[in-house]
Design a protein around this motif. Sequence first.
Motif, PDB file in Angstrom:
ATOM      1  N   SER A  52     -65.354  31.154 -82.663  1.00  0.00           N
ATOM      2  CA  SER A  52     -64.913  30.482 -83.868  1.00  0.00           C
ATOM      3  C   SER A  52     -65.637  30.901 -85.115  1.00  0.00           C
ATOM      4  O   SER A  52     -65.344  30.838 -86.055  1.00  0.00           O
TER       5      SER A  52
ATOM      6  N   PRO B 141     -63.513  20.947 -87.330  1.00  0.00           N
ATOM      7  CA  PRO B 141     -64.881  21.146 -87.094  1.00  0.00           C
ATOM      8  C   PRO B 141     -64.870  22.561 -86.337  1.00  0.00           C
ATOM      9  O   PRO B 141     -63.721  23.104 -86.011  1.00  0.00           O
ATOM     10  N   VAL B 142     -65.939  23.474 -86.465  1.00  0.00           N
ATOM     11  CA  VAL B 142     -66.095  24.697 -85.980  1.00  0.00           C
ATOM     12  C   VAL B 142     -65.304  24.698 -84.412  1.00  0.00           C
ATOM     13  O   VAL B 142     -64.818  25.678 -84.176  1.00  0.00           O
ATOM     14  N   TRP B 143     -65.820  23.840 -83.885  1.00  0.00           N
ATOM     15  CA  TRP B 143     -65.155  23.753 -82.256  1.00  0.00           C
ATOM     16  C   TRP B 143     -63.762  23.746 -82.171  1.00  0.00           C
ATOM     17  O   TRP B 143     -62.994  24.113 -81.241  1.00  0.00           O
TER      18      TRP B 143
ATOM     19  N   SER C  93     -70.679  18.593 -88.249  1.00  0.00           N
ATOM     20  CA  SER C  93     -70.865  20.096 -87.976  1.00  0.00           C
ATOM     21  C   SER C  93     -70.202  20.509 -89.331  1.00  0.00           C
ATOM     22  O   SER C  93     -68.961  20.041 -89.862  1.00  0.00           O
TER      23      SER C  93
ATOM     24  N   ALA D  95     -69.663  26.383 -79.543  1.00  0.00           N
ATOM     25  CA  ALA D  95     -69.507  25.757 -80.769  1.00  0.00           C
ATOM     26  C   ALA D  95     -70.621  24.853 -80.983  1.00  0.00           C
ATOM     27  O   ALA D  95     -71.366  24.398 -80.054  1.00  0.00           O
TER      28      ALA D  95
ATOM     29  N   LYS E 110     -61.566  25.003 -83.689  1.00  0.00           N
ATOM     30  CA  LYS E 110     -61.029  26.411 -83.946  1.00  0.00           C
ATOM     31  C   LYS E 110     -61.433  27.415 -82.734  1.00  0.00           C
ATOM     32  O   LYS E 110     -61.003  28.627 -82.946  1.00  0.00           O
TER      33      LYS E 110
END
Lengths: 196, 121
Positions: B65, A119-121, B20, B10, A123
């Motif tokens: 990110s 997931p984005v977070w 997500s 995020a 990274k």
Amino acid sequence: MSGHRHNAPESDIALRVKAIEQLLTEKGIVDPAAIDLVVDYYETRVGPRNGARVVARAWSDPDYKARLLAEATPAIAELGFSGLQGEDMVALENTPEVHNVVVCTLCSCYPWPVLGLPPVWYKSPPYRARIVREPRAVLAEFGTRVADDVEVRVWDSSAELRYMVLPMRPAGTEGLDEEALAALVTRDGMIGVTAL
Amino acid sequence: MNTPHPRLPADLPSDGAGGSPSFGEPWQARIFALVARMCEDGRYDWESFKVLLIDEIERHGRTDSSDYYERWLAACERLVTGQGFVSAADLAERKAELAAHPPHPTSAAPGPIAIDPPRRT
């Protein structure tokens, strides 16, 4: 109808990607159809559901759980999940005394075959830095309150070792079969940022 | 439900199971898959890409990110040129050609692309 544009100028970055793919294709190094398959595979077919089946099996079958904790890669392969970035898996068992959580502090190492793409977070630099420095605070931001008498272990995934968390089986699920159990398992639970 | 927090830049997942999005734009999926495919095909050793990716991320350490796949792309460009698959000059030239000749050029005036008129019998 301004909302329907095929012809918006492509971004600089999209052109760089296209240039790489075209040149590598012309040189026979990649095949666009094979790239399509990879995109499809990671977007639709692999993902956290694979990991959820591993967890559900471990909750249901003590022998499988023992194999998973002893040597995760072959145990996961028993269910048919293997491949790129899943070669060196380690499963970490959450217990009433220990809560595990996974990060990749350097980049984004992540067990793709069982959890899909990160997931984005996962990274994001703040997650990568803060989960090491103040894991309880970050876990609290995910809504996870870890009791003071529970040890929190943070594991740094790398190219050599990729971790997944085996969450604790929720109370009151004794009568459920594997499929119903798998439905309870979340991606975040297997990263360790939430409890189930 | 998870609790979003301002210090994590995020879009925290709203459901646990994969909410997500991993790819914000098609090119991100493309460059990800290209790197993955070449590794699976044995074109290069994963470690050599990882070192480049880490270097790119560290050189842009202050970013969030959202530009992760830009780092991935930059690492891929270094990988394919470093492995001798293509030259940096070829990449730049091809990019310029693509920019100069978009595959679907802008039409002069907005309007229907085709009209099927009413039929009279």
